[in-house]
Design an enzyme around this catalytic site. Structure first.
Site, PDB file in Angstrom:
ATOM      1  N   ARG A 153      47.556  -7.925 -60.310  1.00 29.55           N
ATOM      2  CA  ARG A 153      48.793  -8.723 -60.289  1.00 29.55           C
ATOM      3  C   ARG A 153      50.003  -7.965 -59.737  1.00 29.55           C
ATOM      4  NH1 ARG A 153      45.155 -11.384 -60.673  1.00 29.55           N
ATOM      5  NH2 ARG A 153      44.613 -12.951 -62.222  1.00 29.55           N
ATOM      6  N   SER A 177      48.262 -18.782 -66.138  1.00 28.34           N
ATOM      7  CA  SER A 177      48.323 -17.755 -67.188  1.00 28.34           C
ATOM      8  C   SER A 177      49.769 -17.304 -67.350  1.00 28.34           C
ATOM      9  CB  SER A 177      47.483 -16.536 -66.802  1.00 28.34           C
ATOM     10  OG  SER A 177      46.143 -16.918 -66.689  1.00 28.34           O
ATOM     11  N   GLU A 195      53.484 -13.045 -66.733  1.00 27.54           N
ATOM     12  CA  GLU A 195      52.964 -13.007 -65.358  1.00 27.54           C
ATOM     13  C   GLU A 195      53.878 -13.717 -64.337  1.00 27.54           C
ATOM     14  OE1 GLU A 195      48.694 -13.724 -64.498  1.00 27.54           O
ATOM     15  OE2 GLU A 195      49.444 -15.101 -62.966  1.00 27.54           O
TER      16      GLU A 195
HETATM   17  C1  LIG Z   1      47.117 -24.165 -63.372  1.00 27.06           C
HETATM   18  C2  LIG Z   1      47.313 -22.822 -62.712  1.00 27.06           C
HETATM   19  C3  LIG Z   1      46.236 -21.949 -62.591  1.00 27.06           C
HETATM   20  C4  LIG Z   1      46.393 -20.711 -61.988  1.00 27.06           C
HETATM   21  N1  LIG Z   1      45.316 -19.883 -61.876  1.00 27.06           N
HETATM   22  C5  LIG Z   1      45.446 -18.671 -61.291  1.00 27.06           C
HETATM   23  C6  LIG Z   1      44.324 -17.786 -61.160  1.00 27.06           C
HETATM   24  O1  LIG Z   1      43.191 -18.135 -61.523  1.00 27.06           O
HETATM   25  N2  LIG Z   1      44.530 -16.580 -60.593  1.00 27.06           N
HETATM   26  C7  LIG Z   1      45.749 -16.177 -60.145  1.00 27.06           C
HETATM   27  O2  LIG Z   1      45.859 -15.046 -59.637  1.00 27.06           O
HETATM   28  N3  LIG Z   1      46.838 -16.988 -60.251  1.00 27.06           N
HETATM   29  C8  LIG Z   1      46.702 -18.217 -60.806  1.00 27.06           C
HETATM   30  N4  LIG Z   1      47.796 -19.039 -60.927  1.00 27.06           N
HETATM   31  C9  LIG Z   1      49.102 -18.585 -60.431  1.00 27.06           C
HETATM   32  C10 LIG Z   1      49.421 -19.092 -58.994  1.00 27.06           C
HETATM   33  O3  LIG Z   1      48.563 -20.136 -58.621  1.00 27.06           O
HETATM   34  C11 LIG Z   1      49.304 -17.970 -57.970  1.00 27.06           C
HETATM   35  O4  LIG Z   1      50.146 -16.899 -58.302  1.00 27.06           O
HETATM   36  C12 LIG Z   1      49.651 -18.451 -56.556  1.00 27.06           C
HETATM   37  O5  LIG Z   1      49.423 -17.431 -55.620  1.00 27.06           O
HETATM   38  C13 LIG Z   1      51.081 -18.949 -56.464  1.00 27.06           C
HETATM   39  O6  LIG Z   1      51.268 -19.496 -55.183  1.00 27.06           O
HETATM   40  P1  LIG Z   1      52.630 -20.242 -54.859  1.00 27.06           P
HETATM   41  O7  LIG Z   1      52.625 -20.547 -53.407  1.00 27.06           O
HETATM   42  O8  LIG Z   1      52.808 -21.396 -55.761  1.00 27.06           O
HETATM   43  O9  LIG Z   1      53.664 -19.075 -55.193  1.00 27.06           O
HETATM   44  P2  LIG Z   1      55.164 -19.198 -55.691  1.00 27.06           P
HETATM   45  O10 LIG Z   1      55.177 -19.508 -57.147  1.00 27.06           O
HETATM   46  O11 LIG Z   1      55.946 -20.086 -54.809  1.00 27.06           O
HETATM   47  O12 LIG Z   1      55.646 -17.698 -55.488  1.00 27.06           O
HETATM   48  C14 LIG Z   1      55.115 -16.656 -56.275  1.00 27.06           C
HETATM   49  C15 LIG Z   1      55.727 -15.319 -55.851  1.00 27.06           C
HETATM   50  O13 LIG Z   1      55.368 -15.038 -54.519  1.00 27.06           O
HETATM   51  C16 LIG Z   1      56.515 -14.943 -53.672  1.00 27.06           C
HETATM   52  N5  LIG Z   1      56.138 -15.599 -52.430  1.00 27.06           N
HETATM   53  C17 LIG Z   1      55.692 -16.873 -52.267  1.00 27.06           C
HETATM   54  N6  LIG Z   1      55.398 -17.112 -50.975  1.00 27.06           N
HETATM   55  C18 LIG Z   1      55.664 -15.950 -50.317  1.00 27.06           C
HETATM   56  C19 LIG Z   1      55.580 -15.554 -48.957  1.00 27.06           C
HETATM   57  N7  LIG Z   1      55.159 -16.389 -47.993  1.00 27.06           N
HETATM   58  N8  LIG Z   1      55.952 -14.289 -48.637  1.00 27.06           N
HETATM   59  C20 LIG Z   1      56.385 -13.426 -49.573  1.00 27.06           C
HETATM   60  N9  LIG Z   1      56.499 -13.747 -50.875  1.00 27.06           N
HETATM   61  C21 LIG Z   1      56.140 -14.995 -51.240  1.00 27.06           C
HETATM   62  C22 LIG Z   1      57.621 -15.644 -54.427  1.00 27.06           C
HETATM   63  O14 LIG Z   1      58.907 -15.158 -54.072  1.00 27.06           O
HETATM   64  C23 LIG Z   1      57.261 -15.303 -55.858  1.00 27.06           C
HETATM   65  O15 LIG Z   1      57.678 -13.995 -56.162  1.00 27.06           O
HETATM   66  C24 LIG Z   1      47.659 -20.309 -61.508  1.00 27.06           C
HETATM   67  C25 LIG Z   1      48.754 -21.202 -61.621  1.00 27.06           C
HETATM   68  C26 LIG Z   1      48.586 -22.450 -62.193  1.00 27.06           C
HETATM   69  C27 LIG Z   1      49.750 -23.383 -62.288  1.00 27.06           C
END
Ligand SMILES: Cc1cc2nc3c(=O)[nH]c(=O)nc-3n(C[C@H](O)[C@H](O)[C@H](O)COP(=O)(O)OP(=O)(O)OC[C@H]3O[C@@H](n4cnc5c(N)ncnc54)[C@H](O)[C@@H]3O)c2cc1C
Length: 360
Positions: free
Chosen positions: A176, A252, A346
């Site tokens: 992470r 999580s 997280e």
């Molecule tokens: C139901 C559920 C289940 C999940 N299961 C998992 C799992 O099994 N494993 C896991 O690891 N995570 C899990 N997650 C967490 C999440 O899905 C991941 O962290 C995912 O990568 C987030 O993507 P996002 O585009 O929504 O990121 P965001 O929430 O939009 O951003 C997350 C972070 O990344 C940065 N960021 C986003 N896009 C970029 C970019 N293009 N360049 C640089 N920085 C950027 C943001 O500034 C922020 O700091 C889960 C979440 C949910 C809601």
């Protein structure tokens, strides 16, 4: 590119809390991206108005699935990554190199690769969010994480305004944590594309990650092809995890706890279940601690501690960050009092003060 004003962060994130963002831009290509940063840097690019005289802080967002908004909102510009495209760069008998743009939906990339029989990210199926965010916290599930397959990212460096390529060796990836979310460069790079290397044929063989193996056994599945494993993972996740479109959550809410062997011995002597992750590392599942502390299934300040996966907080009726702070503190304190371990959150929180992207 349209830049909108006063948009609730609750509408951009899967946890559905958070006040207004002053500005929100959706970028669909590199030109939009440069213009968005220029808008933030240069007050002349913005309409006259209170609070917009100097440079604005910026915040990068994909699907908002790992992001929490605070009640005070965000006084700057949130840049939403909507840059799309997936291409196969090269292929040999053993490997295929794929580049996906950062605004692609992560699970669409997994579907694209598994449909073609490529192996390496099949257990990362159905993780919400975008491709660009996947390396940020080194997403992982059911035994795989993106660090196993990533080769490089293309990124816009907000400090220099240059487009750069960052190799895996410079990302400092661990559980992470990467340079993109930890340390002095957190928030500096806007990831526009991710290049991964997958195997042409699956080499995945049992034993699999515990819950995946259990599912395969129960359903007599001996086909370990990428599509078969993807389908199994999707079925497990559907059963256990809330669908963010229906039940707001950030997945999580706490990180698992990694220990060295000595710390693990001490935990085990207190009767705590410890898993071996590698030769050097052991791990405690934080969901197990929450469950053993008697919190699983409870609702605190509008947040329900999922009765299927205790690491997940589901926003049942809360509409403020203050409620989340209260629920979080109660969970942290209860687990600490019982086990002596301090849980760490997280999802990231949108905070103007931590932004580093405008030190040009
Ligand atoms: C139901 C559920 C289940 C999940 N299961 C998992 C799992 O099994 N494993 C896991 O690891 N995570 C899990 N997650 C967490 C999440 O899905 C991941 O962290 C995912 O990568 C987030 O993507 P996002 O585009 O929504 O990121 P965001 O929430 O939009 O951003 C997350 C972070 O990344 C940065 N960021 C986003 N896009 C970029 C970019 N293009 N360049 C640089 N920085 C950027 C943001 O500034 C922020 O700091 C889960 C979440 C949910 C809601």
């Amino acid at each position: 590119m349209i830049i909108q004003e006063n948009i609730p962060i609750s509408s951009l994130t899967t946890m559905r809390i958070g006040g207004n963002a002053r500005y929100v831009a959706e970028v669909e290509n590199l030109q939009d991206l440069k213009e968005a940063y220029e808008f933030a840097r240069n007050p002349k690019m913005r309409p006259e108005g209170a609070g917009t005289k100097g440079p604005l802080p910026t915040w990068i967002m994909g699907g908002g699935a790992n992001t929490i908004g605070r009640d005070e909102g965000f006084p700057g510009l949130i840049i939403l990554n909507r840059i799309k495209g997936i291409e196969i760069l090269s292929q040999t008998a053993d490997e295929v190199v794929i580049r996906a743009m950062g605004g692609e939906v992560w699970d669409d990339l997994v579907a694209f690769t598994t449909e073609r029989g490529y192996s390496g990210i099949e257990t990362l199926s159905a993780i919400p969010g975008t491709v660009g965010a996947a390396p940020v916290q080194n997403i992982g599930a059911y035994g795989q994480d993106i660090s196993h397959v990533i080769e490089s990212v293309d990124a816009y460096d907000a400090q220099t305004g240059e487009l750069v390529v960052i190799g895996k060796e410079d990302m400092n990836m661990s559980y992470r944590s990467t340079i993109f979310n930890t340390g002095k460069d957190a928030g500096r790079y806007f990831i526009t594309a991710v290049t991964i290397v997958l195997e042409n044929e699956s080499s995945m063989q049992p034993p699999f990650y515990n819950s995946l193996q259990q599912y395969l056994n129960e359903h007599n599945i001996t086909d370990y092809s990428p599509t078969s494993i993807r389908n199994a993972v999707i079925a497990i996740r559907k059963e256990k995890l809330p669908d963010p479109k229906i039940e707001p959550s950030a997945g999580s809410f706490f990180k698992n706890i990694y220990l060295n062997y000595k710390e693990a011995e001490s935990a085990e002597s207190k009767g705590i279940k410890v898993y071996t992750k590698s030769d050097e590392q052991k791990m405690i599942n934080s969901g197990y601690l929450i469950e053993q502390a008697g919190l699983k299934g409870k609702t605190l300040h509008g947040f329900h501690i999922s009765d299927k996966a205790a690491l997940i907080l589901i926003n049942k009726s809360a509409n403020s960050y203050a409620d989340l702070v209260a629920a979080r503190q109660e969970i942290i304190d209860t687990v600490y009092t019982k086990f002596g371990f301090k849980l760490e959150q997280e999802p990231v929180e949108i905070v103007a003060a931590t932004n580093t992207a405008l030190e040009k």
